[in-house]
Scaffold this active site. Structure first.
Site, short mmCIF file in Angstrom:
data_model
loop_
_atom_site.label_atom_id
_atom_site.label_comp_id
_atom_site.label_asym_id
_atom_site.label_seq_id
_atom_site.Cartn_x
_atom_site.Cartn_y
_atom_site.Cartn_z
N PRO A 115 7.36 3.26 -0.38
CA PRO A 115 6.64 3.89 -1.47
C PRO A 115 6.15 5.30 -1.11
O PRO A 115 6.22 6.21 -1.94
CB PRO A 115 5.46 2.94 -1.71
N GLY A 165 0.84 -1.19 0.00
CA GLY A 165 0.00 0.00 0.00
C GLY A 165 0.88 1.24 0.00
O GLY A 165 2.11 1.15 -0.11
N LEU A 166 0.22 2.40 0.16
CA LEU A 166 0.98 3.65 0.08
C LEU A 166 1.52 4.06 1.45
O LEU A 166 1.05 5.01 2.06
CB LEU A 166 0.09 4.75 -0.51
N HIS A 167 2.45 3.29 1.95
CA HIS A 167 3.19 3.75 3.13
C HIS A 167 4.60 3.20 3.07
O HIS A 167 5.01 2.71 2.03
CB HIS A 167 2.46 3.45 4.44
N ALA A 168 5.35 3.36 4.17
CA ALA A 168 6.74 2.93 4.20
C ALA A 168 7.51 3.54 3.03
O ALA A 168 7.34 4.71 2.71
CB ALA A 168 6.82 1.41 4.22
#
Lengths: 92, 561
Positions: free
Chosen positions: A18, A13-16
């Site tokens: 990315p 998903g869009l965290h860490a």
């Protein structure tokens, strides 16, 4: 107002990582870009250069997000950002 | 020459220059206003500047890092100047709040938001709090919190170190540890032994040493000397020679006459376990499962736990691995288990007792251990920390049976468990003495308090008597059930001889200590160890017990221990 949709390609998903890469890319642009989930109203859209906003958005793999920006070069900028979101950055 | 005297907790002699660990950043007072001479615009500008400085510093560290820590540092660097964090603070500044207080509150609300999202996000909440502390330090013009960054190796001087500091301590940069506080069983001592760094704790006055001062540290004698000369250089050279013979453990712990005493390792996860196996450990006597999850805000899933435990089991095929269930509380709080507002956490809901307040976590952990143990090459034993009664031991054994774990045991850390060891061993298959906590509870002395370091010694004759009583309990019980030691006492080669003389069957320690303990143990027969144990038991105090035994062990001088 330019607007583009993108499907989150990263498996986590869009965290860490990315989210770091995306926020840093937005931060280098001369224009302001917002990001929101497709289902959410426009006024809920958040600052796309903020990693904390991206993390709180909670966009998972396969979710569709909407990027919005105004001003000169907005279309080209959003195209470039869509490419980042639609690449599986974890795989690199 | 100026000298400081403390307690030597990890042997080694070294000369190096001092770097002080900055004090933790204190919270700016609630309602703190900016000074009347400052405008909101100026305060905003200084906040933005400070956040950029912190960001640049973190980016610099990210560039030098690799792997997972690089990714975390890159994300943390972005947080430092994050629009969400800064905008909220700027709004507060506009109402007259000081820049320090504004970023403090803004950071708190962002951290709370991440915490409430749970999972990975919750784990990032601590990064936001770290960034916040760094920005406040920058605004105040004081050094950033945490272990100092330096291109040159240095001797780290601190008040005391916390378990979390271990993660950021680079053994390639830190030559030795010296603290003004802490005791022989403090975290500084544990970290130092684990990393093989010379260390002196409870040395009053060392916090006055100026950064860059050259000092000589003797981690066996417990001394720190300013402006070392030729004598100290010679002592360092002699230590380096002795250290070579101490570098190897042959993998069999025994006395001179062949009485076998398996020497096991205390580990915090798979990385430790692999290192311990390389250093010749004959198994794991203590897997501190809470160390696998110390940074976690939420309970690890069963699958995550299985992976963590199996990593340890795989390092010891055919050997014993003793898994201790989560020992949260007091100095090792886990947000999903412990209540940090307790007035007296050492005597509070910790260890096995968290099953009363948060039932389910222990049951799931036992399931995870049993799953990891299935088809594992290791022989898996399980034990519970902080057992005080026979009933608790019986309940834990029952839970282990339900989970399918065959060899349940308990730790003896509370004096009540030592006193009733015979009956406790009627319920479980083994006991392991946790000498750190057993000492603090026997002597009623907080193990983190430097001022009570003398009371907090496992050499206290009363503690040794409780160990003897525990062994006597096993004998009375009649089935030859093993009594081990997995506290820091087992890592002291002199005390290890006494423990063997008292009838302890196995010793578990930080892997770095295996060779020294093995070498000293091989220099005595079992009968000699028993005689030395009697000398210690009958001593008037801890110092006398220690010095009585030391003079009987000539090998110590030879090895520089």
């Amino acid at each position: 107002m330019s607007e583009r949709k993108a499907t989150i390609a990263s498996r986590v998903g869009l965290h860490a990582r990315p989210a770091s890469i995306f926020a840093a890319a937005v931060g280098e642009l001369p224009i302001e870009v917002t990001i929101g989930l497709e289902a959410d109203p426009v006024e809920d859209a958040m600052d796309a250069s903020s990693i904390l906003s991206l993390m709180s958005l909670g966009a998972a793999n396969g979710d569709v997000v909407v990027l919005r920006a105004e001003g000169e070069g907005a279309d080209e900028a959003l195209e470039a950002l869509v490419k980042i979101l639609e690449t599986d950055l974890d795989a690199e | 020459m100026q000298n400081f005297s403390g307690v030597g907790v990890s042997p080694g002699r070294i000369i190096g220059s001092v770097r002080q660990m900055p004090k933790p950043v204190s919270e700016p007072p609630v309602g703190e206003r900016m000074s009347s001479s400052t405008t909101a615009d100026e305060a905003t500008a200084s906040l933005r500047a400070a956040s950029k400085v912190v960001q640049a510093e973190l980016q610099g560290r990210a560039a030098a890092a690799t792997g997972a820590s690089k990714a975390v540092l890159e994300a943390t660097a972005l947080m430092a100047a994050d629009p969400m964090l800064i905008k909220a603070a700027v709004k507060l500044i506009a109402t007259g709040t000081s820049a320090e207080r504004a970023i403090w509150e803004s950071g708190a609300s962002v951290a709370e938001m991440l915490h409430n999202l749970g999972g990975y996000m919750a784990d990032r909440a601590t990064d936001v709090l770290d960034v916040r502390a760094r920005i406040v330090a920058e605004l105040r013009g004081v050094p950033a919190p945490g272990i100092p960054q330096s291109t040159e190796p240095f001797i780290l001087v601190a008040e005391d170190l916390a378990p979390a500091d271990t993660a950021t301590l680079d053994p390639a940069k830190v030559l030795a540890l010296v603290t003004s506080g802490g005791g022989p069983q403090s975290h500084t001592a544990i970290i130092a032994r684990a990393l093989g760094l010379p260390a002196v704790v409870a040395a009053p006055g060392v916090d006055e040493l100026v950064d860059g001062t050259e000092v000589y540290v003797d981690g066996a004698a417990g001394t720190v000397s300013v402006n070392p000369g030729a004598d100290e250089q010679a002592l360092v050279a002699a230590w380096l020679l002795a250290a070579e013979t101490l570098a190897v453990f042959d993998g069999t712990g025994s006395t001179a006459d062949g009485h076998l005493v398996p020497l096991l390792a205390n580990v915090g996860g798979a990385v430790d376990a692999v290192k311990a196996a390389e250093l010749g450990a004959q198994g794991v006597g203590l897997l501190r499962t809470e160390f696998c999850f110390l940074e976690r805000d939420t309970e690890p899933t069963i699958d995550e736990q299985v992976v963590a435990y199996r990593g340890v089991f795989d390092a010891f095929p055919g050997k014993k691995v003793v898994v201790r269930t989560l020992d949260a509380g007091a100095d090792k709080p886990l947000p999903f288990l412990t209540d940090t507002t307790e007035p007296n956490p050492s005597l509070g809901v910790r260890g096995y007792r968290t099953d009363l307040t948060t039932p389910g976590v222990l049951k799931r952990q036992l399931t995870a251990i049993a799953t990891a143990a299935t088809d594992s090459p290791a022989e898996v034993w399980v034990m519970a920390p902080m057992i005080a009664t026979v009933d608790e031991a019986a309940d834990f054994a029952a839970m282990c049976r339900v989970a399918g774990l065959k060899i349940p045991g308990v730790m003896v850390e509370v004096p009540s468990a030592a006193l009733l060891a015979d009956r406790i061993l009627g319920e479980v298959d083994f006991v392991s003495l946790g000498t750190n906590d057993l000492t603090q509870y026997t002597m009623a002395a907080d193990r983190q308090l430097g001022t009570l370091a003398a009371l907090n010694s496992p050499w206290q004759p009363a503690v040794l008597h409780l160990i003897k009583l525990t062994v006597a309990g096993s004998i009375a019980q009649g089935k030859n059930k093993p009594v081990g030691v997995c506290g820091e006492a087992a890592a002291d080669p002199v005390l290890a001889v006494v423990l063997v003389g008292l009838g302890v069957a196995t010793l578990s320690m930080t892997a770095r200590s295996l060779s020294a303990v093995g070498a000293v143990l091989k220099s005595v027969t079992l009968d000699e160890a028993k005689r030395l144990a009697e000398l210690a038991l009958s001593a008037r105090n801890a110092d006398e017990a220690r010095s009585r035994v030391r003079v009987e062990l000539p090998i110590l001088e030879k090895l520089g221990l």
